[in-house]
Design a protein around this motif. Structure first.
Motif, PDB file in Angstrom:
ATOM      1  N   MET A  32     -33.031  -9.805  22.269  1.00 55.24           N
ATOM      2  CA  MET A  32     -33.712  -9.483  23.732  1.00 55.24           C
ATOM      3  C   MET A  32     -32.583 -10.058  24.924  1.00 55.24           C
ATOM      4  SD  MET A  32     -36.872  -8.677  23.589  1.00 55.24           S
ATOM      5  CE  MET A  32     -37.872  -8.978  24.681  1.00 55.24           C
ATOM      6  N   LYS A  33     -31.909 -11.266  24.384  1.00 52.55           N
ATOM      7  CA  LYS A  33     -31.150 -11.836  25.306  1.00 52.55           C
ATOM      8  C   LYS A  33     -29.801 -10.861  25.586  1.00 52.55           C
ATOM      9  CE  LYS A  33     -28.164 -16.013  26.318  1.00 52.55           C
ATOM     10  NZ  LYS A  33     -27.012 -15.350  26.518  1.00 52.55           N
ATOM     11  N   TYR A  34     -29.514 -10.241  24.546  1.00 50.33           N
ATOM     12  CA  TYR A  34     -28.277  -9.351  24.484  1.00 50.33           C
ATOM     13  C   TYR A  34     -28.625  -8.239  25.514  1.00 50.33           C
ATOM     14  CZ  TYR A  34     -24.510  -6.386  23.509  1.00 50.33           C
ATOM     15  OH  TYR A  34     -23.078  -5.538  23.618  1.00 50.33           O
ATOM     16  N   GLU A  35     -29.825  -7.717  25.247  1.00 55.52           N
ATOM     17  CA  GLU A  35     -29.969  -6.419  25.950  1.00 55.52           C
ATOM     18  C   GLU A  35     -30.407  -6.717  27.537  1.00 55.52           C
ATOM     19  OE1 GLU A  35     -30.339  -3.185  25.093  1.00 55.52           O
ATOM     20  OE2 GLU A  35     -29.496  -3.657  23.100  1.00 55.52           O
ATOM     21  N   LEU A  36     -30.943  -8.184  27.820  1.00 56.60           N
ATOM     22  CA  LEU A  36     -31.217  -8.431  29.151  1.00 56.60           C
ATOM     23  C   LEU A  36     -29.881  -8.633  29.682  1.00 56.60           C
ATOM     24  CD1 LEU A  36     -34.301 -10.714  28.711  1.00 56.60           C
ATOM     25  CD2 LEU A  36     -34.379  -8.477  29.942  1.00 56.60           C
ATOM     26  N   ASP A  37     -28.816  -9.296  29.203  1.00 56.51           N
ATOM     27  CA  ASP A  37     -27.497  -9.310  29.944  1.00 56.51           C
ATOM     28  C   ASP A  37     -26.777  -8.047  30.005  1.00 56.51           C
ATOM     29  OD1 ASP A  37     -27.680 -12.084  29.449  1.00 56.51           O
ATOM     30  OD2 ASP A  37     -26.668 -12.410  27.693  1.00 56.51           O
ATOM     31  N   LEU A  38     -27.114  -7.115  29.222  1.00 55.13           N
ATOM     32  CA  LEU A  38     -26.597  -5.701  29.440  1.00 55.13           C
ATOM     33  C   LEU A  38     -27.207  -5.234  30.800  1.00 55.13           C
ATOM     34  CD1 LEU A  38     -26.272  -3.805  26.070  1.00 55.13           C
ATOM     35  CD2 LEU A  38     -24.623  -4.552  27.655  1.00 55.13           C
ATOM     36  N   MET A  39     -28.525  -5.374  30.785  1.00 56.04           N
ATOM     37  CA  MET A  39     -29.286  -4.799  31.972  1.00 56.04           C
ATOM     38  C   MET A  39     -28.701  -5.718  33.283  1.00 56.04           C
ATOM     39  SD  MET A  39     -33.452  -4.944  33.219  1.00 56.04           S
ATOM     40  CE  MET A  39     -33.417  -6.693  33.490  1.00 56.04           C
ATOM     41  N   ASP A  40     -28.534  -6.933  33.135  1.00 53.62           N
ATOM     42  CA  ASP A  40     -27.870  -7.526  34.494  1.00 53.62           C
ATOM     43  C   ASP A  40     -26.580  -7.289  34.684  1.00 53.62           C
ATOM     44  OD1 ASP A  40     -30.202  -8.764  34.642  1.00 53.62           O
ATOM     45  OD2 ASP A  40     -29.568 -10.720  33.447  1.00 53.62           O
ATOM     46  N   ALA A  41     -25.767  -6.918  33.823  1.00 50.74           N
ATOM     47  CA  ALA A  41     -24.493  -6.493  34.050  1.00 50.74           C
ATOM     48  C   ALA A  41     -24.308  -5.370  34.576  1.00 50.74           C
ATOM     49  CB  ALA A  41     -23.767  -6.390  32.655  1.00 50.74           C
ATOM     50  N   ARG A  42     -25.347  -4.282  34.183  1.00 42.77           N
ATOM     51  CA  ARG A  42     -25.142  -2.796  34.663  1.00 42.77           C
ATOM     52  C   ARG A  42     -25.838  -2.808  36.176  1.00 42.77           C
ATOM     53  NH1 ARG A  42     -28.046  -1.561  29.832  1.00 42.77           N
ATOM     54  NH2 ARG A  42     -29.981  -1.435  30.892  1.00 42.77           N
ATOM     55  N   ALA A  43     -26.737  -3.945  36.535  1.00 45.11           N
ATOM     56  CA  ALA A  43     -27.490  -3.914  37.959  1.00 45.11           C
ATOM     57  C   ALA A  43     -26.204  -4.676  38.832  1.00 45.11           C
ATOM     58  CB  ALA A  43     -28.300  -4.871  37.720  1.00 45.11           C
ATOM     59  N   ASP A  44     -25.422  -5.518  38.216  1.00 46.97           N
ATOM     60  CA  ASP A  44     -24.342  -6.367  39.121  1.00 46.97           C
ATOM     61  C   ASP A  44     -23.350  -5.308  39.199  1.00 46.97           C
ATOM     62  OD1 ASP A  44     -25.794  -8.584  39.046  1.00 46.97           O
ATOM     63  OD2 ASP A  44     -24.206  -9.432  37.329  1.00 46.97           O
ATOM     64  N   GLY A  45     -23.001  -4.627  38.378  1.00 48.12           N
ATOM     65  CA  GLY A  45     -21.973  -3.210  38.477  1.00 48.12           C
ATOM     66  C   GLY A  45     -22.172  -2.334  39.664  1.00 48.12           C
ATOM     67  N   LYS A  46     -23.499  -1.930  39.591  1.00 45.95           N
ATOM     68  CA  LYS A  46     -23.965  -0.756  40.433  1.00 45.95           C
ATOM     69  C   LYS A  46     -24.238  -1.343  41.866  1.00 45.95           C
ATOM     70  CE  LYS A  46     -26.540   2.388  39.382  1.00 45.95           C
ATOM     71  NZ  LYS A  46     -28.039   3.283  39.048  1.00 45.95           N
ATOM     72  N   ALA A  47     -24.480  -2.607  42.224  1.00 44.34           N
ATOM     73  CA  ALA A  47     -24.803  -3.302  43.195  1.00 44.34           C
ATOM     74  C   ALA A  47     -23.567  -3.290  43.965  1.00 44.34           C
ATOM     75  CB  ALA A  47     -25.445  -4.787  43.022  1.00 44.34           C
ATOM     76  N   GLU A  48     -22.338  -3.912  43.036  1.00 45.07           N
ATOM     77  CA  GLU A  48     -20.906  -4.066  43.759  1.00 45.07           C
ATOM     78  C   GLU A  48     -20.376  -2.637  44.355  1.00 45.07           C
ATOM     79  OE1 GLU A  48     -17.415  -5.897  44.901  1.00 45.07           O
ATOM     80  OE2 GLU A  48     -19.285  -6.760  44.329  1.00 45.07           O
ATOM     81  N   GLY A  49     -20.620  -1.801  43.308  1.00 45.01           N
ATOM     82  CA  GLY A  49     -20.309  -0.275  43.593  1.00 45.01           C
ATOM     83  C   GLY A  49     -20.809   0.194  45.068  1.00 45.01           C
ATOM     84  N   LEU A  50     -22.231   0.069  45.122  1.00 43.87           N
ATOM     85  CA  LEU A  50     -22.935   0.521  46.379  1.00 43.87           C
ATOM     86  C   LEU A  50     -22.211  -0.483  47.588  1.00 43.87           C
ATOM     87  CD1 LEU A  50     -26.659   0.696  44.963  1.00 43.87           C
ATOM     88  CD2 LEU A  50     -24.899   2.499  45.862  1.00 43.87           C
ATOM     89  N   LYS A  51     -22.052  -1.612  47.333  1.00 39.16           N
ATOM     90  CA  LYS A  51     -21.316  -2.391  48.544  1.00 39.16           C
ATOM     91  C   LYS A  51     -20.317  -2.024  48.807  1.00 39.16           C
ATOM     92  CE  LYS A  51     -20.070  -7.133  49.497  1.00 39.16           C
ATOM     93  NZ  LYS A  51     -20.026  -8.693  48.819  1.00 39.16           N
ATOM     94  N   GLN A  52     -19.366  -1.476  47.881  1.00 41.07           N
ATOM     95  CA  GLN A  52     -18.039  -1.207  48.326  1.00 41.07           C
ATOM     96  C   GLN A  52     -17.972   0.152  48.930  1.00 41.07           C
ATOM     97  OE1 GLN A  52     -15.156  -2.894  48.194  1.00 41.07           O
ATOM     98  NE2 GLN A  52     -16.096  -4.889  47.095  1.00 41.07           N
ATOM     99  N   GLY A  53     -18.957   0.954  48.341  1.00 39.82           N
ATOM    100  CA  GLY A  53     -19.111   2.194  48.621  1.00 39.82           C
ATOM    101  C   GLY A  53     -19.568   2.203  50.303  1.00 39.82           C
TER     102      GLY A  53
END
Length: 306
Positions: A222-243
Motif C-alpha cells: 500500500m505504501k509503495y502504491e501510494l508513493d507512486l500515486m503521489d509521485a505521479r500527481a507531483d509530476g503532473k502538477a509541476e508540468g501544468l505549472k510550467q505549461g
C-alpha cells in the motif's frame, strides 16, 4: 495535489488490488519466490537435468550493476546455486514485441555480476547462466510450451559454442503439455487454474494466501502504491505549472507542449526518487500521458540523469 476523497477512494482500490494479486503480478511473484523451498523446486522442475540441490543466493528485484551509462535492469528473481550457476527468473505479462533483445541484454547484464576488473574471461566458465522467462503469451507463435535456446553453429547442429548460456521461454497459453508435465501446473496457475494434484501449485497457492494475510506485506504494498500515486500527481502538477508559465510567454499551443514535456520530466524524477525501476516508470508514462511504449522509453532515456 491529491485530495483526501481521491486518496481514500484510491486506498479502497488498492485493497481490492492487493486481494486480487495473482502469481502473474510482479509483486506477488517476487514475494512467493522469496520462499527458497518453492523457488528451488520450480528451478528443479524447469531444469531437472542440472540436479540443483540448494540455493546459495536469492534476491528479488535485483538491480544489475553495469556501467553508469548503461540502461538499468532489475531482475524479478536472481538465484545462484551450490555450483555457482546463475538463474534469472522473470514473469512477463505484456508482449512488448522485443523479447529477444530483452533476453540478449539480460544475459549481458548477468555477466557484470560475475566478471570483475582484472578477471580472466575463463572465470565465466565457472558461472553458467540461465534466463527463464514465464510469458503470458506465445511470443514465437509455434504453440510450444517451452522454447529453449543456446548458441550453436548454423552449419553444424552438433557444434555448440559452449559459452555456458541458456535461455528458456515458457508459454502459459500452451495447451499440449505431454513433454512438460512438470511445469504444467505452474503455467496453468498463471491462468488462475489451481491444480490440486500438483503439490508445488498447492504450496504456491497457500503461500499467496499467507502473504495476503500478512499485515507487513500489505502495508509495504500500500505504501509503495501510494508513493507512486503521489509521485505521479507531483509530476503532473509541476508540468501544468510550467505549461501555464510557458503559455503566457509563448502562446497556448507551445505552452501545452512545454507543459507536457515538463510534466513527463517531473514525473520521471519523482518516480525515481521513490526508487521505482525503469519498467515501472515507463508503464506509468504510458498510462498518464497516453504514450506509445517507444515514446515512453525515449522520454525516459532523455530525462534520466546518467
Amino acid at each position: 495535489m491529491v485530495t483526501i476523497d481521491r486518496r481514500a477512494k484510491y486506498i479502497a482500490q488498492l485493497e481490492e488490488k492487493w486481494q486480487s494479486l495473482t502469481i502473474k503480478d510482479d509483486t506477488m511473484f517476487g514475494m512467493v519466490m522469496e520462499n527458497q523451498d518453492i523457488c528451488l523446486e520450480l528451478l528443479q522442475r524447469v531444469l531437472p537435468e542440472l540436479n540443483i540441490q540448494s540455493i546459495r543466493r536469492l534476491e528479488t528485484q535485483k538491480e544489475a550493476s553495469g556501467p553508469l551509462s548503461a540502461r538499468t535492469v532489475r531482475f524479478d528473481v536472481f538465484v545462484r546455486d551450490q555450483q555457482q550457476r546463475t538463474f534469472v527468473i522473470e514473469m512477463q505479462v505484456a508482449n512488448r514485441h522485443n523479447l529477444p533483445y530483452r533476453l540478449r541484454y539480460y544475459q549481458h547484464q548477468i555477466d557484470f555480476d560475475i566478471l570483475n576488473v582484472g578477471d580472466s574471461y575463463q572465470k565465466l566458465a565457472e558461472y553458467p547462466t540461465y534466463v527463464i522467462m514465464f510469458c503470458d503469451f506465445d511470443y514465437f507463435q509455434r504453440g510450444q510450451v517451452e522454447y529453449c535456446f543456446e548458441n550453436r553453429s548454423v552449419k553444424d547442429d552438433g557444434l555448440s559454442l559452449h559459452d555456458g548460456r541458456k535461455i528458456i521461454v515458457f508459454n502459459a497459453k500452451a495447451t499440449d503439455f505431454h513433454d512438460n508435465i512438470k511445469v504444467e501446473g505452474f503455467l496453468k496457475l498463471m491462468n488462475n487454474q489451481v491444480d490440486q494434484r500438483d503439490e508445488l501449485v498447492k504450496r504456491i497457492d497457500h503461500e499467496m494466501r499467507r502473504i495476503k494475510e500478512d499485515p507487513r506485506r500489505r502495508h509495504g504494498f500500500m505504501k509503495y502504491e501510494l508513493d507512486l500515486m503521489d509521485a505521479r500527481a507531483d509530476g503532473k502538477a509541476e508540468g501544468l505549472k510550467q505549461g501555464k508559465v510557458e503559455g503566457l510567454k509563448q502562446g497556448k499551443a507551445k505552452g501545452l507542449k512545454q507543459g507536457k514535456e515538463e510534466g513527463i520530466s517531473a514525473t520521471i524524477q519523482a518516480l525515481r526518487n521513490i526508487n521505482a525501476h525503469r519498467d515501472q516508470i515507463i508503464e506509468q508514462l504510458i498510462q498518464i500521458y497516453e504514450l506509445t511504449p517507444e515514446r515512453a522509453q525515449a522520454y525516459y532515456d532523455k530525462y534520466t540523469v546518467k
